[in-house]
Design a protein around this motif. Structure first.
Motif, PDB file in Angstrom:
ATOM      1  N   LYS A 184       0.830  -1.201   0.000  1.00  0.00           N
ATOM      2  CA  LYS A 184       0.000   0.000   0.000  1.00  0.00           C
ATOM      3  C   LYS A 184       0.867   1.255   0.000  1.00  0.00           C
ATOM      4  CE  LYS A 184      -3.866   2.383   0.607  1.00  0.00           C
ATOM      5  NZ  LYS A 184      -4.907   2.491  -0.440  1.00  0.00           N
ATOM      6  N   ALA A 185       1.975   1.243   0.737  1.00  0.00           N
ATOM      7  CA  ALA A 185       2.857   2.407   0.789  1.00  0.00           C
ATOM      8  C   ALA A 185       3.512   2.660  -0.563  1.00  0.00           C
ATOM      9  CB  ALA A 185       3.916   2.205   1.867  1.00  0.00           C
ATOM     10  N   VAL A 186       3.940   1.602  -1.242  1.00  0.00           N
ATOM     11  CA  VAL A 186       4.513   1.747  -2.582  1.00  0.00           C
ATOM     12  C   VAL A 186       3.470   2.339  -3.522  1.00  0.00           C
ATOM     13  CG1 VAL A 186       5.457   0.523  -4.576  1.00  0.00           C
ATOM     14  CG2 VAL A 186       6.179  -0.112  -2.257  1.00  0.00           C
ATOM     15  N   ALA A 187       2.259   1.803  -3.461  1.00  0.00           N
ATOM     16  CA  ALA A 187       1.179   2.296  -4.324  1.00  0.00           C
ATOM     17  C   ALA A 187       0.862   3.754  -4.034  1.00  0.00           C
ATOM     18  CB  ALA A 187      -0.058   1.431  -4.130  1.00  0.00           C
ATOM     19  N   TRP A 188       0.857   4.123  -2.775  1.00  0.00           N
ATOM     20  CA  TRP A 188       0.561   5.507  -2.362  1.00  0.00           C
ATOM     21  C   TRP A 188       1.594   6.457  -2.955  1.00  0.00           C
ATOM     22  CZ3 TRP A 188       0.318   6.916   3.613  1.00  0.00           C
ATOM     23  CH2 TRP A 188      -0.068   8.248   3.755  1.00  0.00           C
ATOM     24  N   TRP A 189       2.873   6.100  -2.832  1.00  0.00           N
ATOM     25  CA  TRP A 189       3.943   6.948  -3.351  1.00  0.00           C
ATOM     26  C   TRP A 189       3.811   7.122  -4.862  1.00  0.00           C
ATOM     27  CZ3 TRP A 189       8.428   8.957  -5.302  1.00  0.00           C
ATOM     28  CH2 TRP A 189       9.187   9.766  -4.455  1.00  0.00           C
ATOM     29  N   LEU A 190       3.574   6.017  -5.554  1.00  0.00           N
ATOM     30  CA  LEU A 190       3.463   6.076  -7.013  1.00  0.00           C
ATOM     31  C   LEU A 190       2.204   6.820  -7.453  1.00  0.00           C
ATOM     32  CD1 LEU A 190       4.527   2.410  -7.830  1.00  0.00           C
ATOM     33  CD2 LEU A 190       5.899   4.479  -8.199  1.00  0.00           C
ATOM     34  N   ARG A 191       1.115   6.587  -6.774  1.00  0.00           N
ATOM     35  CA  ARG A 191      -0.141   7.278  -7.118  1.00  0.00           C
ATOM     36  C   ARG A 191       0.024   8.781  -6.996  1.00  0.00           C
ATOM     37  NH1 ARG A 191      -4.209   6.714  -2.600  1.00  0.00           N
ATOM     38  NH2 ARG A 191      -2.979   8.513  -1.911  1.00  0.00           N
ATOM     39  N   ASP A 192       0.616   9.235  -5.892  1.00  0.00           N
ATOM     40  CA  ASP A 192       0.809  10.677  -5.714  1.00  0.00           C
ATOM     41  C   ASP A 192       1.782  11.236  -6.744  1.00  0.00           C
ATOM     42  OD1 ASP A 192      -0.932  10.484  -3.625  1.00  0.00           O
ATOM     43  OD2 ASP A 192       0.424  11.275  -2.107  1.00  0.00           O
ATOM     44  N   LEU A 193       2.833  10.496  -7.051  1.00  0.00           N
ATOM     45  CA  LEU A 193       3.798  10.954  -8.045  1.00  0.00           C
ATOM     46  C   LEU A 193       3.174  11.008  -9.435  1.00  0.00           C
ATOM     47  CD1 LEU A 193       6.656  11.787  -8.831  1.00  0.00           C
ATOM     48  CD2 LEU A 193       7.242   9.351  -9.013  1.00  0.00           C
ATOM     49  N   ARG A 200       7.162   8.811 -15.345  1.00  0.00           N
ATOM     50  CA  ARG A 200       8.077   8.090 -14.452  1.00  0.00           C
ATOM     51  C   ARG A 200       7.364   6.936 -13.776  1.00  0.00           C
ATOM     52  NH1 ARG A 200      10.950   5.184 -12.842  1.00  0.00           N
ATOM     53  NH2 ARG A 200      12.845   5.384 -11.565  1.00  0.00           N
ATOM     54  N   VAL A 201       6.111   7.126 -13.416  1.00  0.00           N
ATOM     55  CA  VAL A 201       5.340   6.057 -12.785  1.00  0.00           C
ATOM     56  C   VAL A 201       5.061   4.946 -13.792  1.00  0.00           C
ATOM     57  CG1 VAL A 201       3.164   5.477 -11.643  1.00  0.00           C
ATOM     58  CG2 VAL A 201       4.356   7.610 -11.068  1.00  0.00           C
ATOM     59  N   LYS A 202       4.737   5.314 -15.005  1.00  0.00           N
ATOM     60  CA  LYS A 202       4.528   4.297 -16.039  1.00  0.00           C
ATOM     61  C   LYS A 202       5.784   3.452 -16.224  1.00  0.00           C
ATOM     62  CE  LYS A 202       1.127   7.000 -18.687  1.00  0.00           C
ATOM     63  NZ  LYS A 202       0.901   7.797 -19.916  1.00  0.00           N
ATOM     64  N   MET A 212       4.228  -6.510  -8.046  1.00  0.00           N
ATOM     65  CA  MET A 212       3.345  -5.915  -7.053  1.00  0.00           C
ATOM     66  C   MET A 212       2.040  -6.688  -6.966  1.00  0.00           C
ATOM     67  SD  MET A 212       3.995  -1.921  -8.148  1.00  0.00           S
ATOM     68  CE  MET A 212       2.811  -1.231  -6.981  1.00  0.00           C
ATOM     69  N   LYS A 213       1.417  -6.616  -5.797  1.00  0.00           N
ATOM     70  CA  LYS A 213       0.081  -7.192  -5.668  1.00  0.00           C
ATOM     71  C   LYS A 213      -0.887  -6.436  -6.581  1.00  0.00           C
ATOM     72  CE  LYS A 213       0.069  -9.316  -1.085  1.00  0.00           C
ATOM     73  NZ  LYS A 213      -0.386 -10.636  -1.571  1.00  0.00           N
ATOM     74  N   GLU A 219      -3.889   0.682  -7.655  1.00  0.00           N
ATOM     75  CA  GLU A 219      -3.873   1.931  -6.911  1.00  0.00           C
ATOM     76  C   GLU A 219      -2.806   2.865  -7.454  1.00  0.00           C
ATOM     77  OE1 GLU A 219      -4.854   4.688  -3.796  1.00  0.00           O
ATOM     78  OE2 GLU A 219      -5.896   2.980  -4.674  1.00  0.00           O
ATOM     79  N   ALA A 220      -1.643   2.332  -7.771  1.00  0.00           N
ATOM     80  CA  ALA A 220      -0.552   3.150  -8.297  1.00  0.00           C
ATOM     81  C   ALA A 220      -0.930   3.786  -9.630  1.00  0.00           C
ATOM     82  CB  ALA A 220       0.701   2.304  -8.450  1.00  0.00           C
ATOM     83  N   ALA A 221      -1.711   3.059 -10.418  1.00  0.00           N
ATOM     84  CA  ALA A 221      -2.077   3.521 -11.768  1.00  0.00           C
ATOM     85  C   ALA A 221      -3.406   4.266 -11.792  1.00  0.00           C
ATOM     86  CB  ALA A 221      -2.138   2.331 -12.709  1.00  0.00           C
ATOM     87  N   LYS A 222      -3.964   4.574 -10.637  1.00  0.00           N
ATOM     88  CA  LYS A 222      -5.314   5.137 -10.552  1.00  0.00           C
ATOM     89  C   LYS A 222      -5.485   6.391 -11.398  1.00  0.00           C
ATOM     90  CE  LYS A 222      -8.670   6.720  -7.105  1.00  0.00           C
ATOM     91  NZ  LYS A 222      -8.915   6.881  -5.623  1.00  0.00           N
TER      92      LYS A 222
END
Length: 224
Positions: A184-193, A200-202, A212-213, A219-222
């Motif tokens: 969830k923390a990884v996803a949060w960081w990527l989502r905000d970025l 960069r996230v792509k 990743m799960k 969530e990261a790609a939201k």
């Protein structure tokens, strides 16, 4: 302002029935008073305005050591301020709390205070990096949460871009850790970025997304 004064102020704002609900929700065995977050905000603001930095550090330490849920939130809020002169004692106290994290709510409030000190002194990122190799899930997670300000810049300076890339390197090392809060923390960081640097996230997801799960990847790609 003594510890007894601060606890009395918190207890005077208890909402009947709220403590039981908080205990059930957070599922960590400690005392819950049943005080709302806006009330804790108001009290902490009042205390910040009336106390020196030295006295705030002392009160925050004492509140934290009670292990009362709302007291720990108040301790973090006492230290949440963008500009603090001679803030080493504040940073040291925040760091000392990290290994004691055992719930997301307390951890996130402390990390909010820590973000301010990290932005004020980016060289402290070296100390945060040590958390990334901890066996403790909450300490490991805190390294990403406390560095969230570096996800929010549209045009980062070279030194900020370097920190961003450094943290993305940590995140890449986290993707094999299947614990929910780490994912969830990884996803949060990527989502905000992704709101500021979607390419960069792509690129990160293209390289590491398969590890990743599924919920974290989505969530990261939201916002992409």
């Amino acid at each position: 302002m003594t510890l007894d004064d601060a606890l009395a102020a918190l207890k005077s704002q208890q909402v009947p029935g709220r403590a039981e609900g908080a205990a059930e929700y957070h599922k960590v065995a400690r005392v819950y008073l049943g005080v709302t977050n806006p009330v804790i905000n108001d009290l902490a603001k009042e205390w910040r305005q009336s106390l020196s930095v030295e006295d705030r550090v002392a009160l925050a330490s004492a509140l934290w050591d009670t292990d009362i849920f709302e007291a720990r939130l108040a301790a973090a809020k006492l230290l949440t301020q963008a500009r603090i002169k001679a803030d080493d004692a504040v940073w040291d106290l925040i760091k000392s709390w990290v290994p004691q994290f055992d719930s997301w709510a307390i951890a996130d409030h402390v990390c909010m205070a820590g973000m301010k000190r990290l932005v004020a002194g980016p060289a402290r990122i070296d100390e945060v990096e040590a958390w990334t190799t901890s066996d403790d899930m909450w300490t490991k997670r805190a390294a990403l949460v406390i560095t969230l300000p570096w996800t929010k810049q549209n045009h980062p300076k070279p030194e900020d871009l370097a920190i961003r890339e450094r943290v993305l390197g940590w995140a890449a090392g986290y993707v094999d850790d299947q614990r929910w809060y780490i994912q969830k923390a990884v996803a949060w960081w990527l989502r905000d970025l992704s709101k500021h640097d979607p390419d960069r996230v792509k690129a990160f997801l293209a390289e590491h997304g398969d590890q990743m799960k599924n919920f974290a990847r989505k969530e990261a790609a939201k916002y992409l």
